[in-house]
Design an enzyme around this catalytic site. Structure first.
Site, PDB file in Angstrom:
ATOM      1  N   ASP A 125     -43.728  -3.908 -39.447  1.00  0.00           N
ATOM      2  CA  ASP A 125     -44.881  -3.078 -40.143  1.00  0.00           C
ATOM      3  C   ASP A 125     -44.762  -1.205 -39.830  1.00  0.00           C
ATOM      4  OD1 ASP A 125     -48.718  -3.083 -40.061  1.00  0.00           O
ATOM      5  OD2 ASP A 125     -47.343  -1.599 -41.384  1.00  0.00           O
TER       6      ASP A 125
HETATM    7  C1  GLC Z   1     -50.144  -0.661 -42.994  1.00  0.00           C
HETATM    8  C2  GLC Z   1     -50.227  -1.719 -42.789  1.00  0.00           C
HETATM    9  C3  GLC Z   1     -49.330  -3.160 -43.376  1.00  0.00           C
HETATM   10  C4  GLC Z   1     -48.939  -2.100 -45.226  1.00  0.00           C
HETATM   11  C5  GLC Z   1     -48.249  -0.714 -44.638  1.00  0.00           C
HETATM   12  C6  GLC Z   1     -47.492  -0.379 -45.531  1.00  0.00           C
HETATM   13  O1  GLC Z   1     -49.226  -0.041 -41.579  1.00  0.00           O
HETATM   14  O2  GLC Z   1     -50.956  -2.772 -41.156  1.00  0.00           O
HETATM   15  O3  GLC Z   1     -50.725  -3.891 -43.955  1.00  0.00           O
HETATM   16  O4  GLC Z   1     -48.585  -3.732 -45.848  1.00  0.00           O
HETATM   17  O5  GLC Z   1     -48.221  -0.392 -43.471  1.00  0.00           O
HETATM   18  O6  GLC Z   1     -48.576   0.925 -46.090  1.00  0.00           O
END
Ligand code: GLC
Length: 743
Positions: free
Chosen positions: A228
């Protein structure tokens, strides 16, 4: 040689290092490697297509279809519908040149307070896994990659990037990992996104257990594993354990320094570096080799979003057939959400919709004389607004009151601290009830809310977060254009203090203990025999169904179940037939029942159909932490069929025998268990024939006097070795070997 290998061979060290990070959330330029650009984009219910890659406002995105939230369409219990949601998203992603869509979210709803519960499916791992698998298949049918997330254990937003979750091994496997297993093994998503949080001390991006041992080794996942955002910690450990990509990480310069140092120190070899970046290159090649669709029909997608919402809404109450409404009815539509639809959650999943359908405007199309009053705006109201609404309510025969959680209440990044609706909305409801008793409440919320007023109203329709066409869907269900067929994918408890993890959510400081273990959701409420507001799997229809003629046939490797379902009402409709299993629980603590399978069936009025299920061995499994494997207990299993976890219509039994009885008898097994659980009285008499002291304790087990009896039953080889001087160590090992001999 594959194209990916060919590219890999030509990469300089600096090139290779660049493949470890910064490859997402922006159109990475791979032209120097002879590859097309590559883009990942959110999100599970619609494409959050940034206008500029480094723009500040993550909500200022291109207008694209906003489908119902995951918690909404999970309530459809409809595999085909969810496959079609994936397919529609995949097509739109193609036209935006998105390589991989960052969804589905498969985390289990441990507490209704979880801030991202609107983005997740259920409290149950089987329902989650079944629907996520279909979503992935539909998405990838259009050659858009799926990225299942967040692996694993993102069950809260509080301290999500640092929290350490203490989860026992059986719970981890039977609940939290199980939700991901089938979607990953059968859906084969292009990517897996690791969760921010720690489980038992290890971060998701680098874990020896979830990443290395489970995802890579046990499940054999060969795709691309991405963190993430900024989710890597010990990058060296992560790259060795199977991570491939940082979703944004440190600067290219700093990354190069870091990797170079690993290579120089020998904590990372060049082969391990190649192994780490290979899945990303393979995926990038896979993404560019697909045929890109140039267009999609936004109106068709919009209409499909409405259909998805219609199939997902859950009719929770309908006293005296208050619904469906008629076009001639005198109706007041009240509530700010009647003209300002609450249709999605907050955070990275946020979509700028193609176009919105509001509730009131949609109702007026079906019932022109309907009148409106705002009553409140989100969680703000005034005496004047409430009185205006009361005047409107008094003028009409029936009131449709739109209530719900403002978007700010439910979002990525923070959890709710209570389950209540805004106080001003409940005050409005009470004022309306003073002038008009005929009230139907339509709810817009991503997760359960408390409903102290439930007995006072005539009907409740749970619309959840129905996406951009939600207003039209609500109107079609209220006026009976569509027969509601949604079923709750999560329990609605009366109050938050009833919930399984109430004492352990969201934890203290940087640690949270999953003390409830496998007893998540209905597993807990059923075991505790607790009343709930609405049970898992519950939902009403404008017709009725009757279950009959349950047949259970044990085959060598499967159980065949069939039953008859009849539509006993006067209009067509869909029923979700739910099949639960009650395990014997002889050797292992078990829930009363667990969802094993389900089917959504259309029946015309008066129609009867035979419904068939095939239950495989994994439906009966238990994760045995002694041997760290899935096992099946021998014994009698209950097979239950019904329209919810608390409305079981048919029940039968089936024997399942496994060659190995669980668990082995050890020196710590007492005589009572050896006699009553393992049935070893005769064998023990034979074994003890030359050991009168031990035989004497065995005889005490048969005494009528409970105290004397306990002097025998509590004994084990561990204690007999102290008491019976004739019982040698060799005797004990020989006896244990014979006692554990399986035919
Ligand atoms: C965020 C979320 C994830 C998302 C990513 C990109 O922190 O936890 O679900 O896909 O960043 O935006």
């Amino acid at each position: 040689m594959s194209r990916a290998e060919d590219i890999l061979e030509k990469l300089t060290l600096r090139d290779k290092i660049s493949f470890i990070s910064q490859m997402v959330m922006e159109r990475a330029d791979l032209s120097e490697y002879g590859m097309k650009n590559f883009l990942l984009a959110d999100g599970p219910s619609g494409i959050r297509m940034m206008k500029e890659t480094d723009q500040e406002d993550i909500y200022d995105t291109l207008p694209l279809t906003c489908y119902p939230s995951a918690s909404t369409y999970a309530s459809s219990w409809d595999r085909e519908l969810v496959w079609n949601i994936g397919q529609h998203l995949g097509r739109e992603a193609q036209t935006q040149n998105v390589s991989v869509l960052l969804g589905p979210g498969c985390n289990i709803k441990r507490s209704p307070l979880g801030g991202r519960n609107f983005e997740y499916y259920s409290e149950d791992p089987v329902l989650t896994a079944e629907l996520a698998t279909e979503y992935i298949k539909g998405l990838q049918k259009e050659d858009t990659g799926a990225c299942i997330k967040h692996f694993a254990g993102n069950n809260q937003e509080t301290r999500r990037m640092t929290i350490n979750e203490k989860i026992d091994e059986r719970t981890l496997h039977e609940i939290y990992l199980r939700a991901f297993e089938k979607p990953i093994k059968e859906g084969s998503p292009y990517m897996v996104m690791t969760a921010y949080n720690r489980i038992n001390g290890e971060y998701g991006a680098e874990s020896n257990v979830t990443l290395r041992d489970i995802l890579r080794k046990e499940w054999g996942y060969k795709g691309c594993v991405v963190t993430d955002c900024f989710g890597a910690h010990d990058l060296n450990k992560a790259l060795i354990n199977g991570l491939n990509l940082q979703m944004a990480g440190e600067s290219p310069e700093r990354l190069e320094e870091e990797i170079t140092e690993m290579l120089q120190k020998g904590t990372l070899s060049i082969e391990q570096l190649d192994q780490a970046i290979r899945p990303t290159i393979e995926m990038a090649v896979r993404c560019e080799e697909v045929s890109r669709k140039e267009s999609y029909d936004p109106e068709e997608h919009h209409n499909f979003a409405r259909k998805a919402a219609e199939e997902s809404m859950v009719l929770l109450k309908n006293k005296d057939d208050f619904l469906p409404l008629n076009a001639e009815d005198s109706i007041a539509v009240i509530g700010g959400m009647g003209k300002n639809l609450r249709f999605q959650g907050g955070g990275s999943s946020h979509v700028n919709p193609y176009r919105l359908e509001q509730v009131y405007e949609s109702i007026v199309k079906l019932c022109p004389q309907a009148i409106y009053a705002e009553g409140y705006t989100d969680d703000i109201s005034s005496g004047e607004m409430i009185e205006e609404a009361a005047v409107v309510a008094e003028k009409c025969d029936k009131v449709i009151l739109c209530m719900g959680l403002p978007e700010i209440y439910e979002s990525e990044g923070y959890d709710r601290v209570h389950m209540k609706l805004p106080q001003c909305q409940e005050e409005l409801l009470q004022r309306i009830l003073e002038v008009n008793k005929n009230v139907a409440v339509v709810l817009f919320n991503g997760a359960p809310v408390e409903m102290p007023w439930e007995e006072q109203v005539s009907a409740v329709l749970e619309a959840y977060l129905p996406g951009e066409a939600g207003g039209g869907a609500v109107a079609n269900v209220l006026f009976g254009k569509v027969n509601p067929s949604g079923r709750l994918a999560e329990t609605f408890p009366f109050k938050i203090s009833d919930t399984p993890c109430y004492l352990n959510f969201p934890g203290r400081w940087n640690e949270v203990t999953y003390a409830e273990g496998i007893y998540v959701g209905y597993r807990y409420y059923d075991k505790k025999e607790m009343p709930v507001r609405y049970p898992f799997g519950y939902g009403l229809s404008y017709t009725t169904f009757q279950y009959s003629n349950l047949q259970i046939i044990k085959k060598d490797k499967e159980i065949q179940v069939s039953l008859e379902l009849k539509n006993t009402g006067n209009r067509g409709g869909k029923e979700v037939v739910q099949l639960y299993i009650g395990k014997p629980g002889k050797w292992f603590e078990c829930p009363i029942q667990e969802l094993a399978d389900f089917q959504k069936i259309w029946l015309d009025a008066g129609e009867t159909k035979q419904i068939k299920f095939i239950l495989k061995k994994d439906s009966f499994g238990i994760y045995d932490t002694d041997i760290h494997e899935w096992v099946v207990e021998s014994g009698t299993y209950r097979i239950l069929a019904g329209s919810s976890s608390r409305n079981i219509s048919l029940e039968g039994q089936v024997e399942w025998t496994e060659p190995k009885e669980y668990p082995d008898i050890t020196e710590h097994t007492n005589l009572e268990d050896m006699i009553r659980l393992f049935g070893k009285e005769q064998q023990l008499r034979e074994l003890f024939k030359d050991n009168p002291v031990s035989l004497g304790f065995l005889e005490r087990c048969m005494s009528e006097d409970p105290l004397t009896q306990s002097m025998g039953t509590l004994m084990s080889f561990h204690t007999l070795r102290r008491i019976d001087n004739k019982l040698t160590e060799e005797d004990i090992q020989r006896m244990l070997k014979e006692l554990n001999q399986r035919s």
